[in-house]
Design a protein around this motif. Sequence first.
Motif, PDB file in Angstrom:
ATOM      1  N   LEU A 285       0.833  -1.212   0.000  1.00 38.89           N
ATOM      2  CA  LEU A 285       0.000   0.000   0.000  1.00 38.89           C
ATOM      3  C   LEU A 285       0.863   1.255   0.000  1.00 38.89           C
ATOM      4  O   LEU A 285       0.607   2.204  -0.751  1.00 38.89           O
ATOM      5  CB  LEU A 285      -0.926   0.008   1.217  1.00 38.89           C
ATOM      6  CG  LEU A 285      -2.119  -0.935   1.203  1.00 38.89           C
ATOM      7  CD1 LEU A 285      -2.913  -0.808   2.500  1.00 38.89           C
ATOM      8  CD2 LEU A 285      -3.029  -0.648   0.011  1.00 38.89           C
ATOM      9  N   VAL A 286       1.884   1.270   0.854  1.00 39.86           N
ATOM     10  CA  VAL A 286       2.759   2.438   0.918  1.00 39.86           C
ATOM     11  C   VAL A 286       3.545   2.585  -0.384  1.00 39.86           C
ATOM     12  O   VAL A 286       3.662   3.688  -0.943  1.00 39.86           O
ATOM     13  CB  VAL A 286       3.727   2.335   2.116  1.00 39.86           C
ATOM     14  CG1 VAL A 286       4.653   3.544   2.159  1.00 39.86           C
ATOM     15  CG2 VAL A 286       2.945   2.231   3.424  1.00 39.86           C
ATOM     16  N   ALA A 287       4.076   1.481  -0.899  1.00 40.79           N
ATOM     17  CA  ALA A 287       4.874   1.524  -2.125  1.00 40.79           C
ATOM     18  C   ALA A 287       4.036   1.911  -3.341  1.00 40.79           C
ATOM     19  O   ALA A 287       4.526   2.576  -4.262  1.00 40.79           O
ATOM     20  CB  ALA A 287       5.545   0.171  -2.358  1.00 40.79           C
ATOM     21  N   LEU A 288       2.766   1.505  -3.365  1.00 42.15           N
ATOM     22  CA  LEU A 288       1.892   1.881  -4.483  1.00 42.15           C
ATOM     23  C   LEU A 288       1.732   3.391  -4.554  1.00 42.15           C
ATOM     24  O   LEU A 288       1.829   3.985  -5.636  1.00 42.15           O
ATOM     25  CB  LEU A 288       0.528   1.211  -4.320  1.00 42.15           C
ATOM     26  CG  LEU A 288       0.383  -0.192  -4.892  1.00 42.15           C
ATOM     27  CD1 LEU A 288      -0.942  -0.799  -4.471  1.00 42.15           C
ATOM     28  CD2 LEU A 288       0.491  -0.160  -6.417  1.00 42.15           C
TER      29      LEU A 288
ATOM     30  N   GLY B  87       7.310   6.532  10.273  1.00 46.21           N
ATOM     31  CA  GLY B  87       7.305   6.382   8.823  1.00 46.21           C
ATOM     32  C   GLY B  87       8.669   6.209   8.202  1.00 46.21           C
ATOM     33  O   GLY B  87       8.772   5.824   7.034  1.00 46.21           O
ATOM     34  N   ASN B  88       9.730   6.462   8.979  1.00 45.34           N
ATOM     35  CA  ASN B  88      11.074   6.462   8.385  1.00 45.34           C
ATOM     36  C   ASN B  88      11.487   5.095   7.865  1.00 45.34           C
ATOM     37  O   ASN B  88      11.947   4.955   6.729  1.00 45.34           O
ATOM     38  CB  ASN B  88      12.096   6.966   9.403  1.00 45.34           C
ATOM     39  CG  ASN B  88      11.886   8.429   9.748  1.00 45.34           C
ATOM     40  OD1 ASN B  88      11.097   9.129   9.096  1.00 45.34           O
ATOM     41  ND2 ASN B  88      12.566   8.913  10.767  1.00 45.34           N
ATOM     42  N   LEU B  89      11.339   4.063   8.702  1.00 51.06           N
ATOM     43  CA  LEU B  89      11.742   2.722   8.274  1.00 51.06           C
ATOM     44  C   LEU B  89      10.807   2.185   7.196  1.00 51.06           C
ATOM     45  O   LEU B  89      11.250   1.532   6.239  1.00 51.06           O
ATOM     46  CB  LEU B  89      11.772   1.777   9.473  1.00 51.06           C
ATOM     47  CG  LEU B  89      12.332   0.373   9.218  1.00 51.06           C
ATOM     48  CD1 LEU B  89      13.761   0.452   8.684  1.00 51.06           C
ATOM     49  CD2 LEU B  89      12.294  -0.460  10.498  1.00 51.06           C
ATOM     50  N   VAL B  90       9.513   2.478   7.334  1.00 55.45           N
ATOM     51  CA  VAL B  90       8.539   2.005   6.342  1.00 55.45           C
ATOM     52  C   VAL B  90       8.819   2.605   4.967  1.00 55.45           C
ATOM     53  O   VAL B  90       8.796   1.908   3.948  1.00 55.45           O
ATOM     54  CB  VAL B  90       7.105   2.333   6.803  1.00 55.45           C
ATOM     55  CG1 VAL B  90       6.096   2.038   5.690  1.00 55.45           C
ATOM     56  CG2 VAL B  90       6.746   1.538   8.045  1.00 55.45           C
ATOM     57  N   ILE B  91       9.107   3.912   4.928  1.00 53.59           N
ATOM     58  CA  ILE B  91       9.331   4.539   3.627  1.00 53.59           C
ATOM     59  C   ILE B  91      10.661   4.094   3.025  1.00 53.59           C
ATOM     60  O   ILE B  91      10.805   3.977   1.806  1.00 53.59           O
ATOM     61  CB  ILE B  91       9.265   6.081   3.748  1.00 53.59           C
ATOM     62  CG1 ILE B  91       9.106   6.727   2.369  1.00 53.59           C
ATOM     63  CG2 ILE B  91      10.497   6.633   4.430  1.00 53.59           C
ATOM     64  CD1 ILE B  91       7.869   6.325   1.629  1.00 53.59           C
TER      65      ILE B  91
END
Length: 287
Positions: free
Chosen positions: A20-23, A217-221
Amino acid sequence: MELFLQQVLNGLTLGGVYSLVALGLTLVYGILHVPNFAHGAFYMAGAYSAFFIIDKLGMNYWWGMLGAAVVVALISVLSERLVFHPLRKAPYLHHMIASIGILLFLEAGAQAIWGADFHRMATPYNQILTFGGLTMPAQRVLIIVAAFLLVALLQLFLKKTVTGATIVAMAQNREGAALVGIDATRVAMLTFAIAGALAGMAAVLYAPINLVYTSMGNLVITKAFVIIVLGGMGSVPGAIVGGLIIGFAEAFGAFYISTDYKDIIAFALLVLILSLRPQGLFAKGAH
């Protein structure tokens, strides 16, 4: 076998959130052609928006998710209008610096309002579900179902609607899309809104089994960047497949190797795959 299947479910949970984040990140990349570092702050803003709606306003989890999607979509569109649009003819480095500025601004704003403490988001789905010999928290099942439903709906929107087709056209060739009459401004705003909403909903899905904090959000992004490079820059199918690959790699790596190396596995896998296929898995969508 039960332990193996348990890791499959864990991999689907992580892969769904990462996809979802990468999309959203890859859709915005198609418009800007530069990585949007602020996307991780949008993810964080979604978690804090839902936390405020649920904890302070006393509304339920689903209203929190809807509110987070709307708030982050608005923040994302404002970022596009006030920051990225005026820089549309500037060198790409300016976009990157501006996105880092938005990231720092949103993180500082969240810390000023809510402080640096960790918060736990309430969810009505605290039950433990049993599937044969497998046990899994209901929130993780919700993440898998909701994430892949959102991915499927986005794919249908992009492939089956005229508006979705204009987004794809813009991502493939912005100048060519403008020449055939596509309103670049409207499409850019819509793309940023969709990307922001996806990041906000991903955060609300994952926050109850994680925590809410300003740097969440840092690690996720960072992993989302790994995913879009892995799948092919600008490729929507690549973002989905890449998210699943990273999710499964982390789940199985944490169980069979060590949880200490869970976050390193994604980057090691990136190096391995790009050494064999530098253009990413989906070269057609790469820029």
